[in-house]
Write a protein that holds these residues in place. Structure first.
Motif, PDB file in Angstrom:
ATOM      1  N   SER A  10      29.436  44.361  52.005  1.00 58.73           N
ATOM      2  CA  SER A  10      30.301  43.738  51.063  1.00 58.73           C
ATOM      3  C   SER A  10      29.430  43.878  49.643  1.00 58.73           C
ATOM      4  N   SER A  11      30.236  43.521  48.796  1.00 59.74           N
ATOM      5  CA  SER A  11      29.761  43.673  47.294  1.00 59.74           C
ATOM      6  C   SER A  11      30.631  42.963  46.258  1.00 59.74           C
ATOM      7  N   GLN A  12      30.096  42.266  45.331  1.00 62.22           N
ATOM      8  CA  GLN A  12      30.807  41.735  44.259  1.00 62.22           C
ATOM      9  C   GLN A  12      30.322  41.790  42.666  1.00 62.22           C
ATOM     10  N   THR A  14      29.942  39.700  39.095  1.00 61.63           N
ATOM     11  CA  THR A  14      30.540  38.768  38.387  1.00 61.63           C
ATOM     12  C   THR A  14      30.344  38.934  36.847  1.00 61.63           C
ATOM     13  N   ILE A  19      33.863  35.651  39.669  1.00 64.23           N
ATOM     14  CA  ILE A  19      33.892  37.020  40.194  1.00 64.23           C
ATOM     15  C   ILE A  19      35.146  37.547  39.690  1.00 64.23           C
ATOM     16  N   GLY A  21      35.456  41.258  40.622  1.00 67.25           N
ATOM     17  CA  GLY A  21      35.673  42.478  41.396  1.00 67.25           C
ATOM     18  C   GLY A  21      35.075  42.140  42.642  1.00 67.25           C
ATOM     19  N   LYS A  22      35.507  42.248  44.063  1.00 68.32           N
ATOM     20  CA  LYS A  22      35.065  41.941  45.303  1.00 68.32           C
ATOM     21  C   LYS A  22      35.351  42.909  46.362  1.00 68.32           C
ATOM     22  N   ASN A  28      29.757  50.905  47.216  1.00 63.19           N
ATOM     23  CA  ASN A  28      29.565  50.347  45.874  1.00 63.19           C
ATOM     24  C   ASN A  28      29.328  51.349  44.732  1.00 63.19           C
ATOM     25  N   LEU A  75      33.972  49.501  45.065  1.00 65.51           N
ATOM     26  CA  LEU A  75      33.489  48.532  43.819  1.00 65.51           C
ATOM     27  C   LEU A  75      32.949  49.618  42.891  1.00 65.51           C
ATOM     28  N   GLU A 122      38.137  47.961  43.669  1.00 66.03           N
ATOM     29  CA  GLU A 122      37.765  46.890  42.484  1.00 66.03           C
ATOM     30  C   GLU A 122      36.881  47.334  41.549  1.00 66.03           C
TER      31      GLU A 122
END
Length: 146
Positions: A10-12, A14, A19, A21-22, A28, A75, A122
């Motif tokens: 997972s990646s996000q 901020t 947030i 983009g997630k 990534n 992402l 994202e």
């Protein structure tokens, strides 16, 4: 063009505590645009990011599948510091980084071409101060350059 490609669970990203983009399982992509980059570099990099076999097959742990084949997420975060030159002095030089307007245009074309793959894509916010949270899978991290 330089892309740090990371296989993630997972990646996000901020911006200002929000947030923007997630993603779940996928890649990534930290993207640096050089002052010499053109659509040719964008096309090559899109193909590499989508087609590299970085994910294990269900039968064994060998990397047999691409992000496209697993239906993974992407992402994409702009990262002009990938062209920082630290060979002289104590402060990095960014002379090889593309000018902001040119870099943003090429970055947006890169993202648009990735979106044409129909994967979930994202992004961060170009030029913003961002916090990126990455849950590496492996870890698998590669540097692509064209």
């Amino acid at each position: 063009m330089r892309v740090v490609i990371q296989r993630v669970k997972s990646s996000q990203v901020t911006v200002n505590g929000e947030i923007i983009g997630k993603i779940g399982r996928g890649l990534n992509l930290l993207v640096g645009i050089a002052n010499t980059d053109t659509d040719a570099e964008i096309d090559w990099m899109v193909r590499k990011c989508l087609e590299l076999r970085l994910f294990p097959d269900e039968k064994d742990d060998r990397w047999q599948k691409s992000v496209q084949e697993i239906g993974g997420d992407l992402l994409v975060v702009s990262q002009f510091t990938l062209y920082g030159d630290c060979s002289k002095g104590r402060r990095p030089s960014f002379d090889r980084s593309a000018a902001p307007q040119s870099a943003e245009d090429l970055y947006n074309r890169f993202v648009s071409k990735l979106r044409a793959s129909s994967l979930q894509v994202e992004t961060g916010q170009f030029g913003a101060m961002m916090q990126v949270t990455i849950e590496n899978d492996g870890p698998v991290t590669l540097l692509l350059e064209k």
